[in-house]
Design a protein around this motif. Sequence first.
Motif, PDB file in Angstrom:
ATOM      1  N   LEU A   3       0.951  -1.190  -0.089  1.00  0.00           N
ATOM      2  CA  LEU A   3      -0.047   0.070   0.168  1.00  0.00           C
ATOM      3  C   LEU A   3       1.018   1.214  -0.091  1.00  0.00           C
ATOM      4  O   LEU A   3       1.958   1.361   0.734  1.00  0.00           O
ATOM      5  CB  LEU A   3      -0.947  -0.034   1.304  1.00  0.00           C
ATOM      6  CG  LEU A   3      -1.840  -1.150   1.304  1.00  0.00           C
ATOM      7  CD1 LEU A   3      -2.467  -1.228   2.654  1.00  0.00           C
ATOM      8  CD2 LEU A   3      -2.745  -1.237   0.165  1.00  0.00           C
ATOM      9  N   HIS A   4       0.513   2.175  -0.831  1.00  0.00           N
ATOM     10  CA  HIS A   4       1.068   3.620  -0.645  1.00  0.00           C
ATOM     11  C   HIS A   4       0.927   4.288   0.601  1.00  0.00           C
ATOM     12  O   HIS A   4      -0.159   3.954   1.105  1.00  0.00           O
ATOM     13  CB  HIS A   4       0.319   4.486  -1.680  1.00  0.00           C
ATOM     14  CG  HIS A   4       0.429   4.091  -3.035  1.00  0.00           C
ATOM     15  ND1 HIS A   4       1.820   4.157  -3.823  1.00  0.00           N
ATOM     16  CD2 HIS A   4      -0.118   3.472  -4.097  1.00  0.00           C
ATOM     17  CE1 HIS A   4       1.824   3.637  -4.872  1.00  0.00           C
ATOM     18  NE2 HIS A   4       0.435   3.087  -5.111  1.00  0.00           N
ATOM     19  N   ARG A   5       2.089   4.809   0.942  1.00  0.00           N
ATOM     20  CA  ARG A   5       2.107   5.488   2.335  1.00  0.00           C
ATOM     21  C   ARG A   5       0.980   6.656   2.209  1.00  0.00           C
ATOM     22  O   ARG A   5       1.462   7.489   1.599  1.00  0.00           O
ATOM     23  CB  ARG A   5       3.519   5.992   2.937  1.00  0.00           C
ATOM     24  CG  ARG A   5       3.497   6.438   4.139  1.00  0.00           C
ATOM     25  CD  ARG A   5       4.990   6.952   4.497  1.00  0.00           C
ATOM     26  NE  ARG A   5       4.771   7.435   5.888  1.00  0.00           N
ATOM     27  CZ  ARG A   5       6.137   7.672   6.336  1.00  0.00           C
ATOM     28  NH1 ARG A   5       7.366   7.557   5.569  1.00  0.00           N
ATOM     29  NH2 ARG A   5       6.206   8.216   7.595  1.00  0.00           N
ATOM     30  N   PRO A   6       0.184   6.821   3.076  1.00  0.00           N
ATOM     31  CA  PRO A   6      -0.764   8.095   3.151  1.00  0.00           C
ATOM     32  C   PRO A   6      -0.228   9.391   3.513  1.00  0.00           C
ATOM     33  O   PRO A   6       0.629   9.160   4.353  1.00  0.00           O
ATOM     34  CB  PRO A   6      -1.939   7.543   4.281  1.00  0.00           C
ATOM     35  CG  PRO A   6      -1.328   6.589   5.171  1.00  0.00           C
ATOM     36  CD  PRO A   6      -0.236   5.948   4.305  1.00  0.00           C
ATOM     37  N   ARG A 319     -10.716   8.335  -2.185  1.00  0.00           N
ATOM     38  CA  ARG A 319      -9.585   7.786  -1.926  1.00  0.00           C
ATOM     39  C   ARG A 319      -9.415   6.974  -0.794  1.00  0.00           C
ATOM     40  O   ARG A 319      -8.963   5.609  -0.699  1.00  0.00           O
ATOM     41  CB  ARG A 319      -8.881   8.916  -1.570  1.00  0.00           C
ATOM     42  CG  ARG A 319      -7.972   9.704  -3.056  1.00  0.00           C
ATOM     43  CD  ARG A 319      -7.125  10.435  -2.694  1.00  0.00           C
ATOM     44  NE  ARG A 319      -5.898  10.027  -2.239  1.00  0.00           N
ATOM     45  CZ  ARG A 319      -4.907  10.680  -1.788  1.00  0.00           C
ATOM     46  NH1 ARG A 319      -4.909  11.949  -1.508  1.00  0.00           N
ATOM     47  NH2 ARG A 319      -3.706   9.869  -1.467  1.00  0.00           N
ATOM     48  N   GLN A 320     -10.479   7.213   0.379  1.00  0.00           N
ATOM     49  CA  GLN A 320     -10.605   6.323   1.373  1.00  0.00           C
ATOM     50  C   GLN A 320     -11.289   4.956   1.000  1.00  0.00           C
ATOM     51  O   GLN A 320     -10.781   4.082   1.647  1.00  0.00           O
ATOM     52  CB  GLN A 320     -11.484   7.246   2.276  1.00  0.00           C
ATOM     53  CG  GLN A 320     -11.527   6.468   3.787  1.00  0.00           C
ATOM     54  CD  GLN A 320     -10.442   6.337   4.424  1.00  0.00           C
ATOM     55  OE1 GLN A 320      -9.311   7.145   4.207  1.00  0.00           O
ATOM     56  NE2 GLN A 320     -10.135   5.414   5.524  1.00  0.00           N
ATOM     57  N   ARG A 321     -12.206   5.141   0.041  1.00  0.00           N
ATOM     58  CA  ARG A 321     -12.910   3.861  -0.389  1.00  0.00           C
ATOM     59  C   ARG A 321     -11.827   2.941  -0.911  1.00  0.00           C
ATOM     60  O   ARG A 321     -11.728   1.705  -0.852  1.00  0.00           O
ATOM     61  CB  ARG A 321     -14.018   4.200  -1.341  1.00  0.00           C
ATOM     62  CG  ARG A 321     -15.257   4.682  -0.864  1.00  0.00           C
ATOM     63  CD  ARG A 321     -15.902   3.711   0.249  1.00  0.00           C
ATOM     64  NE  ARG A 321     -16.055   2.584  -0.428  1.00  0.00           N
ATOM     65  CZ  ARG A 321     -17.387   2.101  -0.560  1.00  0.00           C
ATOM     66  NH1 ARG A 321     -18.323   3.142  -0.636  1.00  0.00           N
ATOM     67  NH2 ARG A 321     -17.738   0.959  -1.138  1.00  0.00           N
ATOM     68  N   GLN A 322     -11.050   3.571  -1.817  1.00  0.00           N
ATOM     69  CA  GLN A 322      -9.851   2.564  -2.477  1.00  0.00           C
ATOM     70  C   GLN A 322      -9.010   2.115  -1.520  1.00  0.00           C
ATOM     71  O   GLN A 322      -8.544   0.716  -1.501  1.00  0.00           O
ATOM     72  CB  GLN A 322      -9.122   3.676  -3.425  1.00  0.00           C
ATOM     73  CG  GLN A 322     -10.108   4.013  -4.526  1.00  0.00           C
ATOM     74  CD  GLN A 322      -9.159   4.968  -5.583  1.00  0.00           C
ATOM     75  OE1 GLN A 322      -8.025   5.267  -4.876  1.00  0.00           O
ATOM     76  NE2 GLN A 322      -9.564   5.391  -6.610  1.00  0.00           N
ATOM     77  N   ARG A 323      -8.640   2.757  -0.476  1.00  0.00           N
ATOM     78  CA  ARG A 323      -7.654   2.166   0.522  1.00  0.00           C
ATOM     79  C   ARG A 323      -8.407   1.170   1.311  1.00  0.00           C
ATOM     80  O   ARG A 323      -7.905   0.273   1.663  1.00  0.00           O
ATOM     81  CB  ARG A 323      -7.255   3.286   1.756  1.00  0.00           C
ATOM     82  CG  ARG A 323      -6.335   4.374   0.905  1.00  0.00           C
ATOM     83  CD  ARG A 323      -6.081   5.476   1.865  1.00  0.00           C
ATOM     84  NE  ARG A 323      -5.075   4.835   3.013  1.00  0.00           N
ATOM     85  CZ  ARG A 323      -5.536   4.898   4.429  1.00  0.00           C
ATOM     86  NH1 ARG A 323      -6.606   5.314   4.585  1.00  0.00           N
ATOM     87  NH2 ARG A 323      -5.025   4.301   5.300  1.00  0.00           N
ATOM     88  N   LEU A 324      -9.709   1.404   1.687  1.00  0.00           N
ATOM     89  CA  LEU A 324     -10.719   0.398   2.408  1.00  0.00           C
ATOM     90  C   LEU A 324     -10.759  -0.917   1.492  1.00  0.00           C
ATOM     91  O   LEU A 324     -10.641  -1.975   2.081  1.00  0.00           O
ATOM     92  CB  LEU A 324     -11.989   0.918   2.760  1.00  0.00           C
ATOM     93  CG  LEU A 324     -11.968   2.019   3.943  1.00  0.00           C
ATOM     94  CD1 LEU A 324     -13.234   2.479   4.221  1.00  0.00           C
ATOM     95  CD2 LEU A 324     -11.271   1.487   5.197  1.00  0.00           C
ATOM     96  N   ALA A 326      -8.644  -1.994  -0.525  1.00  0.00           N
ATOM     97  CA  ALA A 326      -7.366  -2.871  -0.204  1.00  0.00           C
ATOM     98  C   ALA A 326      -6.999  -3.457   0.883  1.00  0.00           C
ATOM     99  O   ALA A 326      -6.443  -4.505   1.111  1.00  0.00           O
ATOM    100  CB  ALA A 326      -6.010  -1.777  -0.532  1.00  0.00           C
ATOM    101  N   LEU A 327      -7.710  -3.042   1.935  1.00  0.00           N
ATOM    102  CA  LEU A 327      -7.690  -3.510   3.228  1.00  0.00           C
ATOM    103  C   LEU A 327      -8.627  -4.599   3.531  1.00  0.00           C
ATOM    104  O   LEU A 327      -8.474  -5.476   4.487  1.00  0.00           O
ATOM    105  CB  LEU A 327      -7.675  -2.557   4.374  1.00  0.00           C
ATOM    106  CG  LEU A 327      -6.667  -1.388   4.354  1.00  0.00           C
ATOM    107  CD1 LEU A 327      -7.054  -0.467   5.572  1.00  0.00           C
ATOM    108  CD2 LEU A 327      -5.382  -2.159   4.961  1.00  0.00           C
TER     109      LEU A 327
END
Length: 910
Positions: A3-6, A319-324, A326-327
Amino acid sequence: MPLHRPIHPVWTLCAVLLTTAGAATLAGRWMLQHSLAEENLLAHRQVSLYAQALTQRIDRYRALPDVLALDSELRAALVSPPAAQEILQLNQKLERANGASQASTLTLINQTGIAVAASNWQTPHSNVGENYSFRPYVQQALQQDKGSFYGIGVTTGEAGYFLSRGIHDAADRIVGLIVIKIALQELEREWIQTPDTVFATDANGVVFLSSDPAWRYRLLYPLSPAAQQAIERTQQYGSETLQPLQMRTMQHLDQGGELVHWQTPALGDKLLQAVDLPETRWQLHIVHDVNSSHAAAWWAASAAGGAWLALALLVLYVRQRQRLSALRQRSREELEALLQQHAQELRTAQDGIVAAAKQADAGKSQSLEHLPQGVIVVDAALRLVAWNSRYRELFRLPAGMLKVGMPVEELYRFNARRGLLGHGQQSGSELDDAIERRMQYLRSGLPHARESEKADGTVLEIRGNPLPGGGFVTSYADITSYKNAARELRSLADALEKRIADRTQDLAEAKREAEQANRSKSKFVAAAVHDLLQPLNAARVFASLLRQHVQDGAALKIASQVEGALAAQDDILGSLLDLSRMESGQLEVRWADFALQPLLLQLGNNLGVIAQEHGLALHVVASQATVHSDPVLLRRIVQNLVSNAIRYTRRGKIVLGCRRSGSHVRIEVHDQGPGIPESLQTEIFEEFRRLETGHQHDRGAGLGLAIVQRLGKLLGHEIGLRSELGRGSVFWVSVPLAQAAASMAPVVQTQQQEALQQDAPLQGASAWCIDESAEASAALAALLQRWGCSVPLAGNAQAALEALKIAAPQQTPQQAPHLLLLGAHAAAAPVQDLYQRLCQAWGGRPQTILVGDEHDAALRRLAADRGWGFLRTPVRPAALRALASQMLLRRGDASDTSDTADTQAPAQKH
């Protein structure tokens, strides 16, 4: 996958806030400029309208000094010093001119600047005798023929705009000037209606008119030394202290507008718009509030900032949905384990739900305590789950009775035994039915609402609603006060309806009584006026005879004045009698087709003499029109219009003529009087309303135009008026044209005119005058004797019958007189009975003239049927002489049979 560092949240928050502030600032500035441009355009239009109104008000009076400068009397007063009486006449003349123009002051000034005469000569602050040579408008008029100046009056202390015009002598030299002072304060009262501040400045920037009194006599910019000296030398603003206005221009706008920050007075940011008044070198300004522009800019900034912030939050959300996403793959196993654990806990909670409900009794009930209604909650098994204290209060339940898990049917049965489930006590079967109905509501799972009244009068509104997981919630609201108020309102409405019906009946009764009183009043006025006309007629006759017996000039003048006063009183009483007849509906209309030319000529001949006495010329324009109307009533309308024109015209001429308009013809009366203001053009047709601009000795009683209006409505003829101040007025009546032209009868008119010029038939004739009024019979006898008649008897009916009885023993009929004047009220018995008794005693039938009320249709028909002459009261000497001569001439031309007179003499009305 890695994951990219936020980005750190602080930096993200700073970026969002900075971009939001920038977007809001740009949008706010754009909206502020756009709104200011619109407000500036609106202010420019508004101040232009105010400037137009100010210019029109001044232009209304510009021509007045030019007109007065041509007046010969004013010129003569400046060429040679006037006497005291001439100065008085000049003051009165200027006062009248000022009254007609509604100006503030008119002043006549000689070549040295001294006021010779003024319209305010009777006020404590009169201009007469004051020296105005230092005023610019005096110097300008003496040098340039015209002048203008705004300032505070040195005599009156009142501000105004001065317009002056030079007056030239025969050699075209300026010998003085005429000045009009126009009061402009009325414009300030009109400006007050706008929320903005409106003010006018002169060429030096001095505020002299303002909607806000605090702005008056303030300086828009500093005065130059020369301007300061000029103001002090001319005393333009008297003792007023000119304080500066402190402001700072912040932005220039289109159309000459400015955004100004006002420091004195402390107004803050305002829009200033101004327009020039070229002819006066003035400027008109408006100070407009820009709060709406600032508010629009604020809302635009808020909207832009909100939109930008929403967009930024949307980007962050994506962007948050994309991170979620991935998680989610990494933590799926942990989530599945957690769900299984939660499911096990739910199954355990479902098995012990009843126990948990009992343990949570206090907590559930506590959550319902804030509700104003009484509330109970039951589960799917119809057992009590929760309640609040308001429910216990409404049903007065003992403490500790309510428990979780208690069957609700047991609670209903407890309330039913106390009579709380309905009104009054119930038997066993009725009680069971009531409980069963309520249980059915709960089992059905359907919402319900109803009202229930308890034995103590308390009314409850009951509402039940099912719960999603099974069970029911029921609320109980006390609506007793509402029901009581509704009943009181219904009682009050019934009482008001009854009072309205009683009041309507009282008003109807009062209306009937008022109508009856009005009819009684009309009858009383008609009888009173008729009785007053009898002695007044006699007095007029005696006054006319008196003029034949006096030789002294002063006595002859007094006799003429007495006769004129009696004639005026006769007209007033006749007008009152006409009004009374029209109100009571006794005025009969006799329609006919007739030519207008004889009516116009007759009015021209009769009223032309009166016009000449007032120094006027009455011109009648010939007309070939034939109209359909009542000739007598139409003549009365036109006569009143011409008389009114003579009364209110001081000089010039009056024109009487006709103008065809489609199927009608308008009879118009043009005069050159002072004109009638538009605000009074309706009021002058009311009773006893008159203008104060007529001849002082002949202003009338204010009934002429009222009679014209009433007669116009009676005949269906439109009455109209158009007038212009200073130019005169035109009164007109519109009459329908006849379908076929009526034939003219000039021969009859010629015979009547010749009869009026002859007294030969009256010489040596005998006449009896019979009337219940001793004064009337004596006056008629005096007239006939003056014309050469012998009058053996002048008295009432009783005197005439007694005279016949004295001659009865001789057994020979008395000689019938040549002429019999018989009053309509000569006896209590009908007139025809008295006439028959006289003719039987005489053995013949004399020529008879019936004297009575013109509008009494029965008397006029009687005279026409019997062949008698007819004269209306009060009798005019000329009409009596003409009719008597005509009837005696016909008697001589007829056969010797006495009965032929009754069939040949037509009824006359003069």
